[in-house]
Write a protein that holds these residues in place. Structure first.
Motif, PDB file in Angstrom:
ATOM      1  N   ASP A 108       0.826  -1.205   0.000  1.00  0.00           N
ATOM      2  CA  ASP A 108       0.000   0.000   0.000  1.00  0.00           C
ATOM      3  C   ASP A 108       0.861   1.256   0.000  1.00  0.00           C
ATOM      4  O   ASP A 108       1.932   1.292   0.605  1.00  0.00           O
ATOM      5  N   THR A 109       0.387   2.268  -0.691  1.00  0.00           N
ATOM      6  CA  THR A 109       0.870   3.633  -0.514  1.00  0.00           C
ATOM      7  C   THR A 109      -0.370   4.469  -0.225  1.00  0.00           C
ATOM      8  O   THR A 109      -1.500   4.047  -0.528  1.00  0.00           O
ATOM      9  N   SER A 147      -1.315   7.091  -1.697  1.00  0.00           N
ATOM     10  CA  SER A 147      -1.934   7.433  -2.976  1.00  0.00           C
ATOM     11  C   SER A 147      -2.799   6.295  -3.494  1.00  0.00           C
ATOM     12  O   SER A 147      -3.912   6.506  -3.989  1.00  0.00           O
ATOM     13  N   LYS A 148      -2.300   5.060  -3.363  1.00  0.00           N
ATOM     14  CA  LYS A 148      -3.070   3.906  -3.824  1.00  0.00           C
ATOM     15  C   LYS A 148      -4.338   3.725  -2.984  1.00  0.00           C
ATOM     16  O   LYS A 148      -5.402   3.403  -3.517  1.00  0.00           O
ATOM     17  N   THR A 196      -6.870   6.333  -4.080  1.00  0.00           N
ATOM     18  CA  THR A 196      -7.471   5.980  -5.373  1.00  0.00           C
ATOM     19  C   THR A 196      -8.474   4.847  -5.214  1.00  0.00           C
ATOM     20  O   THR A 196      -9.573   4.879  -5.787  1.00  0.00           O
ATOM     21  N   ARG A 197      -8.099   3.839  -4.433  1.00  0.00           N
ATOM     22  CA  ARG A 197      -8.961   2.671  -4.246  1.00  0.00           C
ATOM     23  C   ARG A 197     -10.294   3.061  -3.616  1.00  0.00           C
ATOM     24  O   ARG A 197     -11.351   2.524  -3.961  1.00  0.00           O
ATOM     25  N   SER A 209       1.644  -4.545  -9.329  1.00  0.00           N
ATOM     26  CA  SER A 209       0.732  -3.848  -8.413  1.00  0.00           C
ATOM     27  C   SER A 209       1.471  -3.370  -7.173  1.00  0.00           C
ATOM     28  O   SER A 209       0.860  -2.889  -6.229  1.00  0.00           O
ATOM     29  N   GLU A 265       2.948   3.991 -10.086  1.00  0.00           N
ATOM     30  CA  GLU A 265       1.619   3.537 -10.481  1.00  0.00           C
ATOM     31  C   GLU A 265       1.452   3.744 -11.986  1.00  0.00           C
ATOM     32  O   GLU A 265       1.791   4.791 -12.520  1.00  0.00           O
ATOM     33  N   ARG A 266       0.926   2.746 -12.651  1.00  0.00           N
ATOM     34  CA  ARG A 266       0.787   2.810 -14.108  1.00  0.00           C
ATOM     35  C   ARG A 266      -0.275   3.819 -14.526  1.00  0.00           C
ATOM     36  O   ARG A 266      -1.350   3.900 -13.930  1.00  0.00           O
ATOM     37  N   CYS A 326       4.871  12.610 -14.422  1.00  0.00           N
ATOM     38  CA  CYS A 326       5.052  11.164 -14.470  1.00  0.00           C
ATOM     39  C   CYS A 326       6.332  10.836 -15.235  1.00  0.00           C
ATOM     40  O   CYS A 326       6.924  11.695 -15.894  1.00  0.00           O
ATOM     41  N   GLY A 349       4.500   6.103 -15.661  1.00  0.00           N
ATOM     42  CA  GLY A 349       4.359   5.766 -14.252  1.00  0.00           C
ATOM     43  C   GLY A 349       4.334   7.009 -13.378  1.00  0.00           C
ATOM     44  O   GLY A 349       5.160   7.899 -13.531  1.00  0.00           O
ATOM     45  N   SER A 361       4.643   7.175  -6.572  1.00  0.00           N
ATOM     46  CA  SER A 361       3.766   7.139  -5.392  1.00  0.00           C
ATOM     47  C   SER A 361       4.555   6.887  -4.115  1.00  0.00           C
ATOM     48  O   SER A 361       4.000   6.938  -3.022  1.00  0.00           O
TER      49      SER A 361
END
Length: 220
Positions: free
Chosen positions: A9-10, A12-13, A16-17, A141, A146-147, A155, A216, A219
């Motif tokens: 986990d970050t 940012s992720k 977003t989730r 992942s 992050e893609r 980026c 990318g 993050s």
């Protein structure tokens, strides 16, 4: 609601989730002083947007702009190109203390990370952050990038080596228009030759055209 940070986990992720703005997530978790410093098992609060309809605003510079501004400070500096150089001491005001750098070292310096990394994802690459491992990161992942399907300012744009004996290349996107790169800041032998030994320049995207590239977002 409460959420427990999991491996990979970050912040940012997580934002977003759960479809929550990152700045709002930080606002409801004031104990987090640095968005890049969270740990597995840490319990954080996820705001309910229906109960908090007003966006949290800040006057801080966005991280993406900060990375671009940092990259621009190295443009036209007396830094020549040499494969495998630069990016070992991200605390420096320039990407190399030897006067030499390559594209991966430059990108690592921009994001203030060492190219010989202790990030768990990069163990499969013996710790090295280079164009091939950055592509692997983007396609996974986990990791620190992050893609993105469409490039955006701040980026990275990267391609891996095309064939045996060749090398990949990476830079930071500094401008886009209509979903395409218009400017990129990168360190290259081409720049070194064209600009009299000053290998870090902001150019058009030509070097990345006709390649299979990946985008990318850093993050941390």
């Amino acid at each position: 609601m409460l959420y427990t940070i999991k491996p990979g986990d970050t912040l940012s992720k997580v934002a977003t989730r759960h479809q929550v703005p990152l700045n709002m997530l930080l606002a409801v978790n004031p104990k987090i002083k640095n968005a890049n410093l969270i740990y597995v098992g840490q319990v954080i609060s996820i705001p309910n947007l229906e109960e908090n309809p007003e966006p949290v605003t800040t006057i801080e510079i966005t991280p993406d702009d900060a990375w671009i501004n940092r990259a621009k400070t190295a443009i036209n500096q007396a830094i020549g190109y040499k494969l495998g150089q630069g990016g070992m001491k991200p605390e420096l005001t320039l990407p190399s203390n030897t006067g030499l750098c390559d594209c991966s070292g430059f990108v690592c310096w921009i994001f203030k990370i060492k190219r010989l990394s202790d990030v768990p994802f990069y163990r499969r690459y013996a710790g090295w952050i280079n164009t091939d491992s950055m592509v692997g990161d983007i396609l996974s992942s986990a990791g620190i990038f992050e893609r993105l399907d469409v490039p955006e300012s701040g980026c990275i744009v990267v391609y891996r080596k095309q064939k045996k004996g060749s090398y990949g290349h990476v830079g930071i996107v500094s401008e886009t228009k209509n979903g395409a790169i218009t400017k990129v800041i990168h360190c290259s032998m081409g720049n070194h030759t064209r600009f009299g030994g000053k290998s870090i320049q902001e150019t058009g995207p030509g070097v990345f055209l006709n390649k299979v590239v990946y985008y990318g977002k850093f993050s941390g």
